[in-house]
Design a protein around this motif. Sequence first.
Motif, PDB file in Angstrom:
ATOM      1  N   GLN A   1       0.803  -1.220   0.000  1.00  0.00           N
ATOM      2  CA  GLN A   1       0.000   0.000   0.000  1.00  0.00           C
ATOM      3  C   GLN A   1       0.842   1.279   0.000  1.00  0.00           C
ATOM      4  N   ASP A   2       2.103   1.195   0.423  1.00  0.00           N
ATOM      5  CA  ASP A   2       2.962   2.381   0.446  1.00  0.00           C
ATOM      6  C   ASP A   2       4.135   2.284  -0.537  1.00  0.00           C
ATOM      7  N   PHE A   3       4.049   1.366  -1.471  1.00  0.00           N
ATOM      8  CA  PHE A   3       5.152   1.138  -2.412  1.00  0.00           C
ATOM      9  C   PHE A   3       5.211   2.251  -3.455  1.00  0.00           C
ATOM     10  N   ILE A   4       6.392   2.870  -3.583  1.00  0.00           N
ATOM     11  CA  ILE A   4       6.604   3.938  -4.575  1.00  0.00           C
ATOM     12  C   ILE A   4       7.843   3.580  -5.390  1.00  0.00           C
ATOM     13  N   PRO A   5       7.680   3.133  -6.630  1.00  0.00           N
ATOM     14  CA  PRO A   5       8.835   2.755  -7.452  1.00  0.00           C
ATOM     15  C   PRO A   5       9.732   3.948  -7.759  1.00  0.00           C
ATOM     16  N   SER A   6      11.000   3.640  -8.013  1.00  0.00           N
ATOM     17  CA  SER A   6      11.976   4.692  -8.361  1.00  0.00           C
ATOM     18  C   SER A   6      12.179   4.798  -9.866  1.00  0.00           C
TER      19      SER A   6
ATOM     20  N   TYR B   1      -9.428  -4.010  -0.234  1.00  0.00           N
ATOM     21  CA  TYR B   1      -8.772  -2.810   0.280  1.00  0.00           C
ATOM     22  C   TYR B   1      -9.151  -1.537  -0.470  1.00  0.00           C
ATOM     23  N   TYR B   2      -9.447  -1.648  -1.767  1.00  0.00           N
ATOM     24  CA  TYR B   2      -9.660  -0.448  -2.580  1.00  0.00           C
ATOM     25  C   TYR B   2     -11.024  -0.410  -3.238  1.00  0.00           C
ATOM     26  N   GLY B   3     -11.902  -1.300  -2.827  1.00  0.00           N
ATOM     27  CA  GLY B   3     -13.279  -1.230  -3.273  1.00  0.00           C
ATOM     28  C   GLY B   3     -13.624  -2.219  -4.375  1.00  0.00           C
ATOM     29  N   THR B   4     -14.910  -2.435  -4.520  1.00  0.00           N
ATOM     30  CA  THR B   4     -15.434  -3.350  -5.524  1.00  0.00           C
ATOM     31  C   THR B   4     -15.645  -2.623  -6.838  1.00  0.00           C
ATOM     32  N   CYS B   5     -14.922  -3.024  -7.855  1.00  0.00           N
ATOM     33  CA  CYS B   5     -15.114  -2.448  -9.186  1.00  0.00           C
ATOM     34  C   CYS B   5     -16.369  -3.062  -9.805  1.00  0.00           C
ATOM     35  N   ARG B   6     -17.126  -2.228 -10.536  1.00  0.00           N
ATOM     36  CA  ARG B   6     -18.398  -2.667 -11.097  1.00  0.00           C
ATOM     37  C   ARG B   6     -18.401  -2.569 -12.614  1.00  0.00           C
TER      38      ARG B   6
ATOM     39  N   LYS C   1       5.359 -14.767   7.056  1.00  0.00           N
ATOM     40  CA  LYS C   1       5.551 -13.774   8.108  1.00  0.00           C
ATOM     41  C   LYS C   1       4.319 -12.923   8.410  1.00  0.00           C
ATOM     42  N   ARG C   2       3.484 -12.675   7.390  1.00  0.00           N
ATOM     43  CA  ARG C   2       2.342 -11.789   7.615  1.00  0.00           C
ATOM     44  C   ARG C   2       1.118 -12.239   6.807  1.00  0.00           C
ATOM     45  N   PRO C   3       0.678 -13.465   7.012  1.00  0.00           N
ATOM     46  CA  PRO C   3      -0.436 -13.998   6.220  1.00  0.00           C
ATOM     47  C   PRO C   3      -1.718 -13.197   6.370  1.00  0.00           C
ATOM     48  N   GLU C   4      -1.909 -12.582   7.548  1.00  0.00           N
ATOM     49  CA  GLU C   4      -3.140 -11.839   7.792  1.00  0.00           C
ATOM     50  C   GLU C   4      -3.244 -10.578   6.939  1.00  0.00           C
ATOM     51  N   ASP C   5      -2.138 -10.182   6.313  1.00  0.00           N
ATOM     52  CA  ASP C   5      -2.160  -8.987   5.469  1.00  0.00           C
ATOM     53  C   ASP C   5      -2.558  -9.285   4.026  1.00  0.00           C
ATOM     54  N   TYR C   6      -2.921 -10.519   3.756  1.00  0.00           N
ATOM     55  CA  TYR C   6      -3.530 -10.871   2.479  1.00  0.00           C
ATOM     56  C   TYR C   6      -5.036 -11.026   2.675  1.00  0.00           C
TER      57      TYR C   6
ATOM     58  N   GLU D   1      -9.286 -14.539   0.150  1.00  0.00           N
ATOM     59  CA  GLU D   1      -9.321 -15.253  -1.131  1.00  0.00           C
ATOM     60  C   GLU D   1      -7.917 -15.505  -1.656  1.00  0.00           C
ATOM     61  N   VAL D   2      -7.103 -14.454  -1.697  1.00  0.00           N
ATOM     62  CA  VAL D   2      -5.754 -14.586  -2.241  1.00  0.00           C
ATOM     63  C   VAL D   2      -4.879 -15.404  -1.304  1.00  0.00           C
ATOM     64  N   ARG D   3      -5.048 -15.231  -0.002  1.00  0.00           N
ATOM     65  CA  ARG D   3      -4.265 -16.028   0.955  1.00  0.00           C
ATOM     66  C   ARG D   3      -4.533 -17.528   0.758  1.00  0.00           C
TER      67      ARG D   3
END
Length: 474
Positions: A99-104, A139-144, A329-334, A337-339
């Motif tokens: 969620q905070d990833f900013i590519p260079s 996390y970012y809503g249901t697309c319709r 290490k952080r399965p709860e952050d998926y 469905e994807v987990r």
Amino acid sequence: MNKELAEKSIAELATRIENKEISPVDVMQATFAQIEAKNPYLCAYVDTFDTEAKALAIHAEKEILQGNYRGKLHGIPIGVKDNLYMKGKNIRVGSKIHQDFIPSYDATVIQKLRDQGAIFTGLLNMHEYAYGFTTTNPYYGTCRNPWDLERIPGGSSGGSAAAVAADMTIAALGSETGGSLRAPASFNGIVSIKPTYGRVSKHGCFPFAWSLDHVGPMTKTVEDAAILLQAMAGHDPLDTTTASLPVPDYSSYLHKDVADMVIGINEEYLFANADEQVEKSVRHVIHELEKLGAKIVPVQFKTFENALFAFMMTMAAEATALHHENLVKRPEDYGIEVRTELMFGELISAVDYLQAQQIRRTIRDEFEEVFQEVDVIVGPTLPFTAGYIGTDTVMLNGEEVKLPEHVSRFIRPTTLTGIPAMSVPCGLVNGLPVGIQILAGPFMEKKIFQVASTIEALQLMRGLKPTFNSSLTE
């Protein structure tokens, strides 16, 4: 604001912009007016670049007035799937973990389009980590789907498809690992081509499954797909899987006569258990192609019965290898469905994976044999039209079936083997779009464009747009 500009294709706008009949500023303002009106309902964008895009449109206008026209993409609004890196932008990959990833740096396709004057409107919603067919994102809503707000737009490039269909961008970029370009294109009544593996660079596209991933265009017309693919394609030293072959002028193959082309039909697999009305729409197209002089011949595939196993083992193993550390290490952050899908990948053995690669090779070899006899193969893109949001089942010829098991049945073999394939709208069933799929041999996209432009010329969509479009803006 003239919303008609937002409804136009790249080709239509490019001619008028080059001739200075309209300004990129007008096009950008019209596009963002559609975004502002519709995105609260569709959730196609997760981020928009309003101020930046409008400033770039002003700059493009100045360049063009000074005689520095860069080509057909100059000043054209393009939406970007949220897994393609853009320098300095927050690329979330539809996830909580990133969620905070900013590519260079920019993805290669982003840099190519930027150099040709394209202007990016924002980042488009996607299924979490591209691992799914609904774009119901936790996390970012249901697309319709703009054709019916209770329906899915497909995935994982659902935001890209919905935005193009609803005129919230002139075209968009998407990616496909198991059908994520063609499935949303079919559900939303737009055009998309999955290029040959190695035709378009994946550098700067967050991976899903390395050996299956493709980046491609999502457009309103076949001509636009040709324009955008032309701009994106070519060898990239930053992606060692890209081919060094020259890129044809795809637009030169549009509207060519299909007389004497040989078109293959595979009944046993690529038409198997399709919705009766979907099948009827596709067979009508085939009949029309035959009337125009194309030769229709049956083709058989002995290896397709093993395609599902090979596809699932390859995709799941490669995806889980990528996510293994975070999954531990952080399965709860998926999302759940994807987990669940990633945990399944942990169970795949080396034997399973290697057997899948052997099957993959035999399917590729069989395709090679078939394409010595036919120019293209056509069939339904998907077995059915878009299902309802919130359920993992769809109705198929009176039977309730699981969406994940059936949605990519006709798509898997081409993704698995890396050959090119396009979905083109071919009408409506109960008010929802249907796509016809066109397959060709490796790097034979030109044949696909030849057939696709002929199908488009039949005007099977009759110029219809999602009713959601007009009802919102009247």
